[in-house]
Design a protein around this motif. Structure first.
Motif, PDB file in Angstrom:
ATOM      1  N   GLY A 295       1.463   6.314 -14.784  1.00 45.02           N
ATOM      2  CA  GLY A 295       2.699   6.073 -14.064  1.00 45.02           C
ATOM      3  C   GLY A 295       2.473   5.510 -12.675  1.00 45.02           C
ATOM      4  N   THR A 296       3.535   5.504 -11.874  1.00 45.22           N
ATOM      5  CA  THR A 296       3.512   4.959 -10.510  1.00 45.22           C
ATOM      6  C   THR A 296       3.674   6.105  -9.518  1.00 45.22           C
ATOM      7  N   PHE A 297       2.813   6.087  -8.477  1.00 47.45           N
ATOM      8  CA  PHE A 297       2.776   7.198  -7.536  1.00 47.45           C
ATOM      9  C   PHE A 297       2.875   6.711  -6.096  1.00 47.45           C
ATOM     10  N   ILE A 298       3.538   7.491  -5.267  1.00 45.61           N
ATOM     11  CA  ILE A 298       3.588   7.233  -3.835  1.00 45.61           C
ATOM     12  C   ILE A 298       2.241   7.589  -3.231  1.00 45.61           C
ATOM     13  N   GLU A 299       1.710   6.706  -2.394  1.00 42.38           N
ATOM     14  CA  GLU A 299       0.483   7.021  -1.685  1.00 42.38           C
ATOM     15  C   GLU A 299       0.788   8.089  -0.636  1.00 42.38           C
ATOM     16  N   PRO A 300       0.159   9.250  -0.689  1.00 37.65           N
ATOM     17  CA  PRO A 300       0.524  10.351   0.214  1.00 37.65           C
ATOM     18  C   PRO A 300       0.332  10.037   1.688  1.00 37.65           C
ATOM     19  N   ASP A 301      -0.583   9.128   2.009  1.00 41.47           N
ATOM     20  CA  ASP A 301      -0.837   8.793   3.412  1.00 41.47           C
ATOM     21  C   ASP A 301      -0.161   7.495   3.828  1.00 41.47           C
ATOM     22  N   ALA A 302       0.797   7.033   3.010  1.00 37.30           N
ATOM     23  CA  ALA A 302       1.458   5.760   3.313  1.00 37.30           C
ATOM     24  C   ALA A 302       2.225   5.853   4.612  1.00 37.30           C
ATOM     25  N   ARG A 303       2.093   4.845   5.443  1.00 32.11           N
ATOM     26  CA  ARG A 303       2.792   4.798   6.722  1.00 32.11           C
ATOM     27  C   ARG A 303       3.483   3.444   6.847  1.00 32.11           C
ATOM     28  N   ARG A 304       4.499   3.411   7.694  1.00 33.71           N
ATOM     29  CA  ARG A 304       5.215   2.162   7.950  1.00 33.71           C
ATOM     30  C   ARG A 304       4.278   1.148   8.589  1.00 33.71           C
ATOM     31  N   GLY A 305       4.320  -0.085   8.084  1.00 31.34           N
ATOM     32  CA  GLY A 305       3.452  -1.121   8.608  1.00 31.34           C
ATOM     33  C   GLY A 305       3.872  -1.589   9.984  1.00 31.34           C
ATOM     34  N   THR A 306       3.012  -2.335  10.642  1.00 30.61           N
ATOM     35  CA  THR A 306       3.311  -2.899  11.951  1.00 30.61           C
ATOM     36  C   THR A 306       4.394  -3.960  11.820  1.00 30.61           C
TER      37      THR A 306
ATOM     38  N   GLY B 136       0.790  -1.222   0.000  1.00 34.68           N
ATOM     39  CA  GLY B 136       0.000   0.000   0.000  1.00 34.68           C
ATOM     40  C   GLY B 136       0.825   1.276   0.000  1.00 34.68           C
ATOM     41  N   LEU B 137       2.125   1.152  -0.279  1.00 25.69           N
ATOM     42  CA  LEU B 137       2.977   2.341  -0.292  1.00 25.69           C
ATOM     43  C   LEU B 137       2.908   3.086  -1.622  1.00 25.69           C
ATOM     44  N   ILE B 138       2.599   2.370  -2.699  1.00 20.10           N
ATOM     45  CA  ILE B 138       2.525   2.995  -4.015  1.00 20.10           C
ATOM     46  C   ILE B 138       1.272   2.502  -4.731  1.00 20.10           C
ATOM     47  N   SER B 139       0.873   3.235  -5.761  1.00 20.09           N
ATOM     48  CA  SER B 139      -0.217   2.804  -6.639  1.00 20.09           C
ATOM     49  C   SER B 139       0.245   2.982  -8.077  1.00 20.09           C
ATOM     50  N   ARG B 140      -0.179   2.083  -8.943  1.00 18.58           N
ATOM     51  CA  ARG B 140       0.269   2.094 -10.330  1.00 18.58           C
ATOM     52  C   ARG B 140      -0.938   2.316 -11.240  1.00 18.58           C
ATOM     53  N   HIS B 141      -0.778   3.233 -12.171  1.00 17.46           N
ATOM     54  CA  HIS B 141      -1.881   3.616 -13.049  1.00 17.46           C
ATOM     55  C   HIS B 141      -1.417   3.526 -14.501  1.00 17.46           C
ATOM     56  N   ARG B 142      -2.144   2.772 -15.277  1.00 15.96           N
ATOM     57  CA  ARG B 142      -1.783   2.584 -16.687  1.00 15.96           C
ATOM     58  C   ARG B 142      -1.772   3.925 -17.411  1.00 15.96           C
ATOM     59  N   ARG B 143      -0.719   4.154 -18.144  1.00 16.07           N
ATOM     60  CA  ARG B 143      -0.469   5.363 -18.942  1.00 16.07           C
ATOM     61  C   ARG B 143      -0.118   6.588 -18.090  1.00 16.07           C
TER      62      ARG B 143
END
Length: 249
Positions: free
Chosen positions: A77-88, A68-75
Motif C-alpha cells: 500500500g501507500t504510506f505517509i513518511e513519518p518524518d515528512a516536513r513541508r518543503g522550502t 517525499g511525503l509518501i512512499s508506495r509499496h507494491r502489495r
C-alpha cells in the motif's frame, strides 16, 4: 489496519484536478495528528473520496511521492513518511519594474486603512517600530469587475504620511512608494505558496471555501536593509500563475 482519513475539498473545474487533489491531501498529511495512522486508503478509495478518476488520483499521489511525503509499496500500500516536513517555499526575485507590471492592470477598492501595533509576525519585519500603517484592498479585473486578489500592506509610518489613499485605487503600492513617495527601494523579495481559501478570502474573491489560491508575500527593502512594505496578497488560483525562468549561463 485503519487508514488515514484525508479532508474533503470542493474542486474547482477551472484548475487541474490532480493538482487540487494533491494540495488538499498534502495539507491533510502535514496537518495530521501524531496519533493518526500512516497508511493511506487505496487509490480507488481516495478517487471516490475526492470524486475524481483513478488516473487523476494516481497523478496526484505521484506528485506527493516525488516530494517525499509518501512512499508506495507494491502489495503493501501507500504510506505517509513519518518524518515528512513541508518543503522550502519557492522564492522569486525580480526587478521593481517587473513587480509593478505584475500588480498593474486592475482596479482597486480600499477596504480599510489605519495603524496597527507591531505584534506577532510583524515584529520580524519591523523590529524597530511599535506600530505601522495598514492598508487592505480588493483588486478586480478592469473589464469584468471580477475580484482577482485581495492585498494587505504594512508600511512604515513615515512613508504612510505621504501616501494619498486615492492613489492606491489607481496604482500599485510599489509604484506609489517609488514614484509618489520617493522611497529608496533597493530590492523586493517574493515568496509564493499554494494555500486553500479561508472563509474571508473565499468571500472576497467569490470562490468556494478551501479552493486553491496563491498566497504571496512581498517584502520591500531600502538600501539600508530596512523593510519599507510588507505585502500579503491572496490571488485566485484560476486567474494567476507565477513563472520562474532560470538562465543556465
Amino acid at each position: 489496519m485503519t487508514s488515514f482519513a484525508p479532508d474533503s475539498i470542493v474542486l474547482n473545474r477551472k484548475l487541474p484536478l490532480w493538482y487540487q487533489v494533491s494540495q488538499s491531501l498534502r495539507a491533510s498529511i502535514l496537518g495530521r495528528s501524531p496519533r493518526d495512522p500512516l497508511r493511506l486508503p487505496t487509490e480507488e478509495q481516495l478517487a471516490e473520496h475526492y470524486g475524481v478518476s483513478v488516473l487523476t488520483m494516481r497523478q496526484a499521489l505521484k506528485e506527493l511521492e516525488d516530494e517525499g511525503l509518501i512512499s508506495r509499496h507494491r502489495r503493501r500500500g501507500t504510506f505517509i513518511e513519518p518524518d515528512a516536513r513541508r518543503g522550502t517555499p519557492v522564492r522569486l526575485l525580480g526587478s521593481v519594474d517587473a513587480i509593478v507590471a505584475q500588480q498593474s492592470g486592475m482596479t482597486a477598492e480600499l477596504l480599510g486603512h489605519g495603524t496597527v501595533p507591531v505584534t506577532g509576525e510583524l515584529t520580524e519585519y519591523f523590529p524597530d517600530l511599535t506600530e505601522v500603517a495598514a492598508y487592505h484592498r480588493l483588486r478586480s479585473d478592469e473589464q469584468t469587475g471580477e475580484p482577482t486578489n485581495h492585498a494587505r500592506n504594512h508600511v512604515r509610518p513615515e512613508l504612510a504620511e505621504r501616501i494619498d489613499p486615492e492613489d492606491l485605487a489607481r496604482q500599485p503600492m510599489t509604484k506609489v512608494l517609488r514614484d509618489v513617495v520617493g522611497a529608496d527601494i533597493s530590492r523586493i523579495t517574493d515568496t509564493v505558496a499554494a494555500r486553500l481559501a479561508d472563509p474571508e478570502t473565499a468571500r472576497l474573491l467569490r470562490v468556494p471555501l478551501l479552493s486553491p489560491i496563491l498566497h504571496y508575500t512581498g517584502v520591500t527593502y531600502d538600501t539600508a536593509g530596512r523593510v519599507l512594505d510588507l505585502a500579503v496578497i491572496h490571488y485566485r488560483g484560476d486567474r494567476f500563475s507565477f513563472t520562474v525562468t532560470l538562465d543556465a549561463t
